[in-house]
Design a protein around this motif. Structure first.
Motif, PDB file in Angstrom:
ATOM      1  N   THR A  87      27.930  45.834  45.631  1.00  0.00           N
ATOM      2  CA  THR A  87      28.346  44.519  46.126  1.00  0.00           C
ATOM      3  C   THR A  87      28.626  44.555  47.616  1.00  0.00           C
ATOM      4  OG1 THR A  87      29.719  44.674  44.166  1.00  0.00           O
ATOM      5  CG2 THR A  87      29.582  42.552  45.189  1.00  0.00           C
ATOM      6  N   ASN A  88      29.262  45.617  48.091  1.00  0.00           N
ATOM      7  CA  ASN A  88      29.534  45.719  49.512  1.00  0.00           C
ATOM      8  C   ASN A  88      28.256  45.843  50.319  1.00  0.00           C
ATOM      9  OD1 ASN A  88      32.276  45.471  49.500  1.00  0.00           O
ATOM     10  ND2 ASN A  88      32.645  47.641  49.215  1.00  0.00           N
TER      11      ASN A  88
ATOM     12  N   GLN B 211      38.879  41.211  52.255  1.00  0.00           N
ATOM     13  CA  GLN B 211      38.501  42.472  52.865  1.00  0.00           C
ATOM     14  C   GLN B 211      38.483  42.213  54.362  1.00  0.00           C
ATOM     15  OE1 GLN B 211      34.396  44.127  52.687  1.00  0.00           O
ATOM     16  NE2 GLN B 211      35.302  45.365  51.084  1.00  0.00           N
TER      17      GLN B 211
ATOM     18  N   PRO C 299      33.400  40.922  49.198  1.00  0.00           N
ATOM     19  CA  PRO C 299      32.034  40.633  48.733  1.00  0.00           C
ATOM     20  C   PRO C 299      32.028  40.472  47.222  1.00  0.00           C
ATOM     21  CG  PRO C 299      32.050  42.588  50.104  1.00  0.00           C
ATOM     22  CD  PRO C 299      33.466  42.181  49.933  1.00  0.00           C
ATOM     23  N   GLY C 300      31.371  39.467  46.751  1.00  0.00           N
ATOM     24  CA  GLY C 300      31.388  39.198  45.322  1.00  0.00           C
ATOM     25  C   GLY C 300      32.194  37.958  45.005  1.00  0.00           C
TER      26      GLY C 300
ATOM     27  N   THR D 161      32.485  36.594  41.257  1.00  0.00           N
ATOM     28  CA  THR D 161      31.286  36.833  40.450  1.00  0.00           C
ATOM     29  C   THR D 161      31.258  38.250  39.915  1.00  0.00           C
ATOM     30  OG1 THR D 161      30.096  37.481  42.423  1.00  0.00           O
ATOM     31  CG2 THR D 161      29.900  35.199  41.729  1.00  0.00           C
ATOM     32  N   LEU D 162      32.365  38.949  40.030  1.00  0.00           N
ATOM     33  CA  LEU D 162      32.355  40.354  39.662  1.00  0.00           C
ATOM     34  C   LEU D 162      32.671  40.583  38.204  1.00  0.00           C
ATOM     35  CD1 LEU D 162      34.143  41.686  42.791  1.00  0.00           C
ATOM     36  CD2 LEU D 162      31.772  41.959  42.188  1.00  0.00           C
TER      37      LEU D 162
ATOM     38  N   LYS E 117      21.553  38.267  59.257  1.00  0.00           N
ATOM     39  CA  LYS E 117      22.221  36.963  59.241  1.00  0.00           C
ATOM     40  C   LYS E 117      21.538  36.027  60.229  1.00  0.00           C
ATOM     41  CE  LYS E 117      26.842  37.787  57.609  1.00  0.00           C
ATOM     42  NZ  LYS E 117      27.296  39.114  57.479  1.00  0.00           N
TER      43      LYS E 117
ATOM     44  N   GLU F 247      29.728  49.406  41.168  1.00  0.00           N
ATOM     45  CA  GLU F 247      29.760  47.959  41.381  1.00  0.00           C
ATOM     46  C   GLU F 247      30.256  47.635  42.782  1.00  0.00           C
ATOM     47  OE1 GLU F 247      32.909  45.775  39.463  1.00  0.00           O
ATOM     48  OE2 GLU F 247      31.501  44.234  38.856  1.00  0.00           O
TER      49      GLU F 247
ATOM     50  N   SER G 224      24.079  36.901  40.594  1.00  0.00           N
ATOM     51  CA  SER G 224      25.351  36.374  40.105  1.00  0.00           C
ATOM     52  C   SER G 224      25.777  35.148  40.900  1.00  0.00           C
ATOM     53  CB  SER G 224      26.430  37.445  40.142  1.00  0.00           C
ATOM     54  OG  SER G 224      26.352  38.179  41.320  1.00  0.00           O
ATOM     55  N   LYS G 225      25.302  35.019  42.131  1.00  0.00           N
ATOM     56  CA  LYS G 225      25.641  33.834  42.920  1.00  0.00           C
ATOM     57  C   LYS G 225      25.018  32.588  42.295  1.00  0.00           C
ATOM     58  CE  LYS G 225      25.442  32.025  47.555  1.00  0.00           C
ATOM     59  NZ  LYS G 225      25.152  32.245  48.948  1.00  0.00           N
TER      60      LYS G 225
ATOM     61  N   LEU H 153      32.512  34.069  45.694  1.00  0.00           N
ATOM     62  CA  LEU H 153      31.731  32.954  46.204  1.00  0.00           C
ATOM     63  C   LEU H 153      32.686  31.855  46.661  1.00  0.00           C
ATOM     64  CD1 LEU H 153      28.745  31.981  46.140  1.00  0.00           C
ATOM     65  CD2 LEU H 153      29.226  31.044  43.922  1.00  0.00           C
TER      66      LEU H 153
ATOM     67  N   SER I 186      26.421  42.549  50.701  1.00  0.00           N
ATOM     68  CA  SER I 186      26.926  41.534  51.614  1.00  0.00           C
ATOM     69  C   SER I 186      26.352  41.711  53.017  1.00  0.00           C
ATOM     70  CB  SER I 186      28.451  41.562  51.661  1.00  0.00           C
ATOM     71  OG  SER I 186      28.883  42.766  52.250  1.00  0.00           O
TER      72      SER I 186
ATOM     73  N   GLU J 251      31.356  49.722  55.744  1.00  0.00           N
ATOM     74  CA  GLU J 251      32.552  49.118  56.336  1.00  0.00           C
ATOM     75  C   GLU J 251      32.955  49.721  57.663  1.00  0.00           C
ATOM     76  OE1 GLU J 251      33.734  48.988  51.845  1.00  0.00           O
ATOM     77  OE2 GLU J 251      35.371  49.525  53.162  1.00  0.00           O
TER      78      GLU J 251
END
Lengths: 495, 101
Positions: A340-341, B59, B65-66, B97-98, A17, A336, A301-302, B68, A344, A5
């Protein structure tokens, strides 16, 4: 790379990206439909291709790892969330196809209601139980809704791994499938019908003492990390018990790829590195007769969230122990948020961790089936990793722990009788001698030790754990006493 | 254009806990000279709808993030993410999705 971050706000993070050229991208598979979803870094799929891809992945996962035999009873562990409900809908879909592509196992569903741990009220629990019940009745499979408080009435046999000797009449997967195909098709139909006929609705009844005992157990654990760990262990025990009682030889869990990646890293942080292969692999054979299987481990999970939204998979959101907690509340939560961060900004994080976990294998000792129960951890049933010599990392942690603690006067003086004299066969001198921290430690693996260490009072543990612990201690003490009379077997693996 | 924008917002996967447990919201954004884009919508949600714990939903400028985001049942990455310009009666879904599995 790990500072996600702070420093990246100003920089252009261009490497991962790829800018989208137009608003209407075509599906990369069929090249015709409009893309609705991006999976992985840059793969766009249209709705129908995505469904095919999703369904195919599930079947491929089951087909590649040939562990589920025809006519086997499989228990689906559903938590109500998107992943396990998608798994349920995949199983339903797989069972509804025409033969020969049809799934050949017999499913059942189990849901563990742990609302008592998360502070949910009875009405809330009843409400979500009712919602889940309606979802389960629609599928037509037998289901069990079990409150976690029932852990207080479990027998000690849960802590003993069963034998997994395969029947000589049921040798390999291929032969089993061929044999099945030869039998008549109507046999399957009858089985399904009879399964529907005996819809065992487990009453979600628990006595108030159990509820109090459960609350006491959780309040004796100081940190959220230990609470989550203990809940996970108890849940596994309960699922195992229900599976054994009802003749289920496989349990399917709905852990997704992202969740397993988080689990892998947090298990390492918790000290469960030795059991990583079974905790995050496709199949987990540590219980012997019941094998835990994770068919959803290839889905991010997406993908699951999108599938469940697009195809209206019914699911119920149930808040857990770490809902709405801040990032640093527990080790699991912190891991977690870290993963997750990182994901991204670096979309290949989760898949890299996943590929690493695929390469892990446990080194099986040659005669694992005849290993006595005493060499497995009391709580998590993985191999005890603490019987190592003095020149090991584990011993070093013990020494530094002793040195850094202020020595308390010996509080663990629950030594019964006199030193050197074990408990007689007629029971101990003190009427209810509960295992103290010291005693339990020798029976637990490193990470379970840490969890128990966090407990204020070990007598809050459910009775089946305490009984089994006492039994093992008595046995090992007895073995020590008669050790000079035992004829030592020749060690097969030559230590 | 200055016309107010009507939107259908949905929250799922646990995100609804931050919005009083209500999953479906129909909102009307006030008219303004520039068209509304996702970035402004998020800022509006943070200011007007989020009842508690904004850091669990957002954020910085974007969603956490997480979470959708689907715009009209399509991934927002295909629509340009934060730069997408909202149109009247769009359907925006936020799925966390967490949790769950």
């Amino acid at each position: 790379m790990c500072q996600v971050e702070e420093d990246y706000n100003g920089l252009e993070c261009n490497q991962e990206k790829i800018p989208v050229p137009t608003l209407n991208r075509k599906c990369m598979k069929c090249k015709e439909g409009t893309a609705v979803l991006i999976i992985r870094v840059n793969d766009a799929f249209c709705q129908s291709c995505f469904k095919e891809y999703f369904v195919h992945k599930f079947r491929a996962m089951l087909g590649k790892n040939r562990v589920i035999f025809p006519q086997e009873k499989v228990l689906l562990a559903v938590s109500g969330g998107a992943a396990s409900c998608s798994m349920l809908s995949q199983v339903q879909e797989g069972l509804s196809r025409e033969a020969p592509k049809k799934f050949r196992f017999v499913p059942g569903i189990i849901y563990i209601d742990d609302g008592g741990a998360c502070g949910r009220s009875t009405e809330e629990r009843q409400r979500s139980n009712a919602q889940l019940k309606s979802i389960f009745t629609e599928t037509g499979f037998p289901y069990f809704i079990v409150p976690l408080e029932q852990v207080f009435s479990l027998p000690t046999s849960v802590l003993v791994p069963g034998t997994s000797d395969p029947d000589p009449s049921n040798p390999s997967y291929k032969q089993a499938v061929d044999q099945y195909v030869k039998e008549k098709q109507t046999l399957t139909q009858e089985n399904v019908v009879s399964a529907v006929a005996q819809l065992s609705i487990e009453d979600s009844a628990y006595s108030p003492e159990h509820k109090l005992a459960f609350e006491r157990l959780l309040s004796s654990l100081k940190t959220l990390t230990a609470k989550e760990d203990m809940l996970q262990t108890l849940r596994q025990h309960l699922i195992l018990h229900v599976a054994r009682e009802n003749g289920y030889s496989k349990v399917m869990m709905g852990d997704s790829c992202s969740r397993l990646a988080v689990k892998l890293l947090s298990n390492i942080a918790l000290g469960r590195g030795a059991a990583l292969a079974s905790d995050t692999g496709f199949s987990d054979p540590r219980y012997g007769d019941v094998v835990i299987v994770r068919p959803m481990r290839d889905y991010s999970s997406k993908e699951i969230a999108f599938y469940s939204r697009m195809f209206n998979v019914p699911s119920v959101f149930i808040s857990g122990l770490d809902t709405k907690t801040h990032d640093k509340a527990s080790i699991q939560r912190l891991t977690e948020s870290f993963v997750t961060n990182l994901q991204s900004d670096f979309p290949s994080t989760v898949s890299t961790i996943y590929r690493t976990s695929e390469k892990l294998h446990t080194v099986m000792p040659p005669q694992s089936q005849t290993a006595e129960p005493a060499s497995k951890c009391l709580l998590c049933l993985c191999a005890l990793d603490i019987k190592v010599g003095k020149a090991s990392a584990f011993h070093a942690t013990l020494v530094s722990e002793q040195l850094s603690q202020i020595k308390l006067p010996d509080t663990s003086a629950e030594r019964c009788c006199t030193e050197g004299q074990g408990c007689g066969p007629g029971g101990c001198c003190s009427s209810n001698r509960l295992p103290s921290h010291q005693d339990l430690k020798t029976l637990l693996c490193y990470s379970c030790r840490l969890t128990i260490k966090d407990m204020v009072a070990t007598d809050a543990l459910p009775p089946y754990i305490i009984t089994e612990a006492e039994k093992r201690q008595k046995r090992s003490r007895m073995k020590m006493e008669i050790s000079e009379y035992l004829l030592e077997d020749e060690e097969e693996d030559g230590d | 254009m200055a016309a107010p924008l009507g939107l259908q917002l949905e929250f799922g996967g646990g995100a609804e806990l931050l919005f009083d447990g209500v999953k479906n919201h129909h909102v009307t954004l006030p008219g303004q000279s520039d068209p509304w884009d996702m970035k402004q919508l998020l800022a509006w949600i943070r200011g007007n709808m989020l009842k508690e714990r904004p850091e669990l939903f957002m954020q910085g400028d974007t969603v956490r993030p997480g979470i959708l985001v689907l715009i009209n049942d399509a991934d927002w990455e295909l629509m340009g993410e934060l730069e997408y310009q909202l149109q009247d009666q769009d359907n925006v879904v936020f799925i966390s999705t967490l949790h769950g599995g």
